[in-house]
Design an enzyme around this catalytic site. Structure first.
Site, PDB file in Angstrom:
ATOM      1  CB  ALA A   1      -1.003  -0.098   1.372  1.00 40.24           C
TER       2      ALA A   1
ATOM      3  CB  ILE B   1       0.838  -0.190  -7.871  1.00 42.86           C
ATOM      4  CG1 ILE B   1       1.714  -0.734  -9.485  1.00 42.86           C
ATOM      5  CG2 ILE B   1      -0.578  -0.502  -9.142  1.00 42.86           C
ATOM      6  CD1 ILE B   1       2.134  -2.352 -10.024  1.00 42.86           C
TER       7      ILE B   1
ATOM      8  NE  ARG C   1      15.935 -10.499 -12.004  1.00 40.46           N
ATOM      9  CZ  ARG C   1      16.119 -11.344 -13.249  1.00 40.46           C
ATOM     10  NH1 ARG C   1      14.794 -11.008 -13.943  1.00 40.46           N
ATOM     11  NH2 ARG C   1      17.139 -11.936 -13.914  1.00 40.46           N
TER      12      ARG C   1
ATOM     13  CD  GLN D   1       0.504 -11.295   0.916  1.00 42.93           C
ATOM     14  OE1 GLN D   1       0.052 -11.371  -0.155  1.00 42.93           O
ATOM     15  NE2 GLN D   1       1.168 -10.014   1.127  1.00 42.93           N
TER      16      GLN D   1
ATOM     17  CB  VAL E   1      -0.524  -6.371  -8.789  1.00 37.56           C
ATOM     18  CG1 VAL E   1      -0.121  -5.316  -9.803  1.00 37.56           C
ATOM     19  CG2 VAL E   1      -2.285  -6.133  -9.021  1.00 37.56           C
TER      20      VAL E   1
ATOM     21  CG  ASN F   1       5.983  -8.102 -11.375  1.00 35.71           C
ATOM     22  OD1 ASN F   1       4.777  -9.241 -12.974  1.00 35.71           O
ATOM     23  ND2 ASN F   1       5.562  -7.569 -12.437  1.00 35.71           N
TER      24      ASN F   1
ATOM     25  CG  ASP G   1       0.665  -8.131 -20.177  1.00 34.64           C
ATOM     26  OD1 ASP G   1       1.679  -7.632 -20.312  1.00 34.64           O
ATOM     27  OD2 ASP G   1      -0.094  -8.755 -19.094  1.00 34.64           O
TER      28      ASP G   1
ATOM     29  CG  HIS H   1       2.252  -9.205 -16.806  1.00 34.51           C
ATOM     30  ND1 HIS H   1       2.237  -9.037 -17.561  1.00 34.51           N
ATOM     31  CD2 HIS H   1       3.950  -8.749 -15.692  1.00 34.51           C
ATOM     32  CE1 HIS H   1       2.905  -7.021 -17.406  1.00 34.51           C
ATOM     33  NE2 HIS H   1       3.669  -7.277 -16.177  1.00 34.51           N
TER      34      HIS H   1
HETATM   35  P1  NAX Z   1       6.610  -0.349  -5.370  1.00 34.89           P
HETATM   36  O1  NAX Z   1       8.059  -0.851  -5.090  1.00 34.89           O
HETATM   37  O2  NAX Z   1       6.576   0.625  -5.575  1.00 34.89           O
HETATM   38  O3  NAX Z   1       5.641  -1.308  -4.008  1.00 34.89           O
HETATM   39  C1  NAX Z   1       6.012  -2.320  -3.751  1.00 34.89           C
HETATM   40  C2  NAX Z   1       5.680  -2.332  -1.868  1.00 34.89           C
HETATM   41  O4  NAX Z   1       5.494  -3.643  -1.691  1.00 34.89           O
HETATM   42  C3  NAX Z   1       6.312  -1.540  -1.185  1.00 34.89           C
HETATM   43  O5  NAX Z   1       5.743  -0.587  -0.586  1.00 34.89           O
HETATM   44  C4  NAX Z   1       6.859  -3.049  -0.346  1.00 34.89           C
HETATM   45  O6  NAX Z   1       6.953  -2.401   0.883  1.00 34.89           O
HETATM   46  C5  NAX Z   1       5.885  -4.061  -0.602  1.00 34.89           C
HETATM   47  N1  NAX Z   1       6.039  -5.597  -0.183  1.00 34.89           N
HETATM   48  C6  NAX Z   1       6.459  -6.204   0.033  1.00 34.89           C
HETATM   49  N2  NAX Z   1       6.604  -7.432   0.449  1.00 34.89           N
HETATM   50  C7  NAX Z   1       5.089  -7.360   0.863  1.00 34.89           C
HETATM   51  C8  NAX Z   1       4.613  -7.991   2.104  1.00 34.89           C
HETATM   52  N3  NAX Z   1       5.091  -9.186   2.262  1.00 34.89           N
HETATM   53  N4  NAX Z   1       3.412  -7.752   2.292  1.00 34.89           N
HETATM   54  C9  NAX Z   1       2.678  -6.678   1.882  1.00 34.89           C
HETATM   55  N5  NAX Z   1       3.896  -5.739   1.891  1.00 34.89           N
HETATM   56  C10 NAX Z   1       4.677  -5.724   0.752  1.00 34.89           C
HETATM   57  O7  NAX Z   1       5.767  -1.256  -6.516  1.00 34.89           O
HETATM   58  P2  NAX Z   1       4.819  -0.794  -7.685  1.00 34.89           P
HETATM   59  O8  NAX Z   1       5.467  -0.310  -8.564  1.00 34.89           O
HETATM   60  O9  NAX Z   1       3.591  -0.143  -6.466  1.00 34.89           O
HETATM   61  O10 NAX Z   1       4.560  -2.652  -8.262  1.00 34.89           O
HETATM   62  C11 NAX Z   1       4.721  -3.439  -7.439  1.00 34.89           C
HETATM   63  C12 NAX Z   1       4.707  -4.942  -7.985  1.00 34.89           C
HETATM   64  O11 NAX Z   1       3.828  -4.947  -9.417  1.00 34.89           O
HETATM   65  C13 NAX Z   1       5.723  -4.987  -9.011  1.00 34.89           C
HETATM   66  O12 NAX Z   1       6.348  -6.915  -8.277  1.00 34.89           O
HETATM   67  C14 NAX Z   1       6.021  -5.074  -9.953  1.00 34.89           C
HETATM   68  O13 NAX Z   1       7.179  -5.908 -10.496  1.00 34.89           O
HETATM   69  C15 NAX Z   1       4.350  -5.443 -10.498  1.00 34.89           C
HETATM   70  N6  NAX Z   1       3.802  -5.014 -11.769  1.00 34.89           N
HETATM   71  C16 NAX Z   1       3.119  -5.324 -11.849  1.00 34.89           C
HETATM   72  C17 NAX Z   1       1.859  -5.381 -13.529  1.00 34.89           C
HETATM   73  C18 NAX Z   1       1.337  -6.869 -13.929  1.00 34.89           C
HETATM   74  O14 NAX Z   1       0.417  -6.489 -14.855  1.00 34.89           O
HETATM   75  N7  NAX Z   1       1.324  -7.838 -13.375  1.00 34.89           N
HETATM   76  C19 NAX Z   1       2.767  -4.742 -14.167  1.00 34.89           C
HETATM   77  C20 NAX Z   1       3.152  -3.367 -13.531  1.00 34.89           C
HETATM   78  C21 NAX Z   1       4.197  -3.640 -12.436  1.00 34.89           C
HETATM   79  O15 NAX Z   1       5.615  -3.965 -12.751  1.00 34.89           O
END
Ligand code: NAX
Length: 324
Positions: free
Chosen positions: A13, A17, A93, A113, A130, A132, A160, A188
């Protein structure tokens, strides 16, 4: 009489995103303007303070539908009674990290989860992964929740799908709603298959409106690698478009659509996709459920492209076998 509030969980949160997603959700873009929600923001302990800031801004937006905002780093309480879960939080990564390291690091997030969803989620729980690698993370969460129907676990391929629609609309010179029956099969990842075989604009086959060489050499790789292109140009990964796609996915799942959309769902074994793999497929949504578009006659070319993501997802599954 107003409906009772639905509990919606967003993980990650404090991330990029979520910063777009939460505002659309709070505005009623998923359940509609008559359905109040209770938001639960799940983060890692280090990000709880930043999440408090996000919640302060949500409060400052005075959304009429938001009944409460809870912040927690505890998955069990977060998912207790939840009707909807956006699993956005994931580990990025890191340097020198192999894909298999990323898979198992993220896998460890999705087991607890999934277990928490199994233990306490509401009967109408809908999960969208969402974070990855989204398809395999969804598989891990689903396998960790044996008492929840498998089809309640989905992964996001809608971004996509939306990318494919917008690239086609630009090429053809039409608007995205004019285009029907597009699907992005698979993972994806770069093995995905944006497929225009059945697509039409005003009833005319899209295959007659674009060159095959453009389709194969430009369109397919461009859609599949669009995330990388955004990073190159914007300097950061897709965030608002990902949030918008997540809203589209959940809204259609709840409110229904007769248009083809793409959702990654546990396969029922159709179209040469191994049963159980969480795979992007063409669906419509009726009565609160995604329904696979059935009866498509696939060409050898389609089968080959579909098989590439199947093989990749089988490899990803093997890399996290200890978590399943
Ligand atoms: P951010 O790095 O800005 O935010 C991710 C957040 O997740 C961080 O605040 C982190 O503290 C939190 N987090 C990590 N482990 C956690 C856990 N165990 N429980 C709760 N929160 C946790 O990434 P953001 O740009 O928001 O992207 C989030 C994810 O979406 C990434 O894995 C990214 O690769 C993936 N995406 C997926 C897409 C899709 O089409 N499926 C497209 C967009 C994006 O690349």
């Amino acid at each position: 009489m107003t409906n009772s509030a639905k509990k919606v969980v967003v993980t990650g949160a404090a991330g990029n995103i979520a910063y777009s997603l939460l505002w659309r959700l709070a505005a009623g873009d998923v359940y509609g303007k008559d359905q109040p929600i209770k938001l639960t923001l799940l983060e890692v302990p280090e990000a709880v303070k930043a999440t408090e800031g996000v919640a302060m801004e949500l409060n400052d937006s005075a959304f009429p539908l938001v009944r409460s905002i809870e912040i927690t780093d505890d998955a069990t309480s977060a998912f207790d009674g939840a009707s909807m879960a956006f699993l956005v939080g994931a580990q990025p990564r890191g340097k020198g990290m192999e894909r298999s390291d990323l898979l198992s690091a993220n896998g460890k997030i999705f087991v607890p989860q999934g277990q928490a969803i199994n233990a306490g989620a509401a009967d109408d729980i809908r999960v969208l992964v969402v974070g990855n690698p989204a398809n395999t993370n969804a598989l891990i969460a689903q396998q960790s929740a044996p008492d929840v129907p498998a089809e309640r676990f989905t992964a996001m391929m809608r971004l996509d799908h939306n990318r494919a629609l917008s690239q086609l609309a630009e090429k053809i010179g039409c608007s995205t709603p004019d285009i029907e029956n597009v699907v992005v099969w698979g993972n994806h990842s770069s093995t995905q298959f944006p497929d225009i075989s059945c697509a039409t604009v005003d009833g005319k086959p899209v295959t007659e409106l674009v060159d095959r060489s453009w389709y194969l050499d430009e369109f397919i790789p461009r859609v599949a690698k669009r995330g990388g292109e955004i990073i190159q140009v914007r300097g950061k990964s897709s965030a608002a478009s990902a949030a918008s796609a997540a809203i589209d996915h959940m809204r259609d799942w709840v409110q229904g659509t007769e248009r083809w959309i793409t959702a990654a769902l546990p396969s029922d074994g159709s179209y040469g996709i191994e049963k159980g793999l969480v795979y992007g497929q063409p669906v419509v949504a009726r009565d609160g459920k995604f329904e696979l578009v059935e009866g498509l006659e696939l060409t050898d070319f389609q089968r080959e492209r579909i098989a590439a993501s199947v093989a990749e997802l089988q490899e990803e599954r093997a890399a996290v076998a200890d978590l399943l």
